[in-house]
Design a protein around this motif. Structure first.
Motif, PDB file in Angstrom:
ATOM      1  N   ASN A  80      -6.877  -1.754  -7.102  1.00 42.95           N
ATOM      2  CA  ASN A  80      -7.457  -2.084  -5.759  1.00 42.95           C
ATOM      3  C   ASN A  80      -8.558  -2.794  -5.751  1.00 42.95           C
ATOM      4  OD1 ASN A  80      -7.376  -3.361  -3.543  1.00 42.95           O
ATOM      5  ND2 ASN A  80      -7.065  -1.643  -2.434  1.00 42.95           N
ATOM      6  N   VAL A  81      -8.287  -4.423  -6.901  1.00 48.62           N
ATOM      7  CA  VAL A  81     -10.355  -5.116  -6.684  1.00 48.62           C
ATOM      8  C   VAL A  81      -9.692  -6.591  -6.569  1.00 48.62           C
ATOM      9  CG1 VAL A  81     -11.025  -3.407  -9.127  1.00 48.62           C
ATOM     10  CG2 VAL A  81      -9.410  -6.037  -9.437  1.00 48.62           C
ATOM     11  N   LYS A  82     -11.087  -6.962  -5.900  1.00 44.29           N
ATOM     12  CA  LYS A  82     -10.834  -7.979  -4.849  1.00 44.29           C
ATOM     13  C   LYS A  82     -10.997  -8.941  -6.040  1.00 44.29           C
ATOM     14  CE  LYS A  82     -13.185  -6.226  -0.904  1.00 44.29           C
ATOM     15  NZ  LYS A  82     -14.314  -6.206   0.684  1.00 44.29           N
ATOM     16  N   SER A  83     -11.378  -9.116  -7.451  1.00 40.85           N
ATOM     17  CA  SER A  83     -10.922 -10.244  -8.523  1.00 40.85           C
ATOM     18  C   SER A  83     -10.978  -9.424  -9.566  1.00 40.85           C
ATOM     19  CB  SER A  83     -13.029 -11.088  -8.163  1.00 40.85           C
ATOM     20  OG  SER A  83     -12.907 -12.144  -8.529  1.00 40.85           O
ATOM     21  N   ALA A 130      -5.472  -8.666  -7.958  1.00 40.42           N
ATOM     22  CA  ALA A 130      -6.373  -8.841  -8.132  1.00 40.42           C
ATOM     23  C   ALA A 130      -7.295 -10.895  -7.777  1.00 40.42           C
ATOM     24  CB  ALA A 130      -7.173  -8.998  -9.603  1.00 40.42           C
ATOM     25  N   ARG A 132      -4.359 -11.744  -5.132  1.00 42.17           N
ATOM     26  CA  ARG A 132      -4.446 -11.487  -3.819  1.00 42.17           C
ATOM     27  C   ARG A 132      -3.027 -12.221  -3.903  1.00 42.17           C
ATOM     28  NH1 ARG A 132      -6.360  -6.932  -3.240  1.00 42.17           N
ATOM     29  NH2 ARG A 132      -8.755  -6.818  -2.591  1.00 42.17           N
TER      30      ARG A 132
END
Length: 189
Positions: A80-83, A130, A132
């Protein structure tokens, strides 16, 4: 194999009914009977050994019985990463390597290297949103179109880096694929 996994004293504490980590989940086919699937939380197993240096390992190992002593195995790392820039590809590759070389081929070789069991498919997946896009679309078709656009752009770098390392297990050459939750769907083949 499923019964052997489910009756292994060392693995029983790490058997799960869902595939989820860090808020990321993978779907399981509704047609799949629970007697035909085993889900092992591999990283929890290594933490449970209480070693001074805990080996890095993938999140989940899933084995599906396809009947006639043939199986499908999924090795899953959930991030679970934002980018995509926060995906440490070398660390992810190391987790798969340790899982294959130590967990499958040494610690539990009596199960996973047993010649009685044949593997129809072995899948290695990094599952992350990543980019979204998960949950933004009303239909599966809209989701697939958005995923195709991403695949044509940035994820090519992630896919290329993930696939740069090959793994060997039971005579098969394997590479890691990237997918977006709730994919891949765990199912029989």
């Amino acid at each position: 194999m499923i019964q052997q996994i489910k009756s292994c004293r060392q693995l029983i504490p790490y058997l799960k009914e869902i595939i989820e980590d860090e808020g990321i989940g993978v779907g399981i086919s509704e047609q799949l009977d629970w007697d035909h699937i085993a889900i092992i939380k591999v990283d929890e197993y290594y933490h449970g050994l209480h070693l001074a240096n805990i080996p890095k390992a993938i999140d989940h190992l899933v084995v599906v019985d396809c009947e006639c002593s043939s199986y499908v195995m999924y090795l899953l790392e959930l991030k679970n990463v934002k980018s995509p820039q926060f995906l440490n590809i070398r660390e992810i590759q190391e987790k798969f390597e340790i899982t294959i070389k130590d967990f499958l081929s040494k610690r539990f070789a009596d199960i996973f290297l047993n010649d009685r069991y044949k593997y129809k498919h072995i899948f290695l997946y990094l599952v992350s949103d990543a980019y979204r896009i998960s949950g933004r679309y009303g239909t599966y078709e809209e989701y697939r179109k958005a995923q195709e656009k991403i695949n044509k752009r940035d994820s090519l770098k992630v896919d290329l880096n993930l696939g740069s390392k090959l793994y060997r297990f039971r005579g098969k050459i394997l590479s890691i694929s990237y997918d977006i939750p709730p994919n891949p769907l765990i199912r029989r083949y």
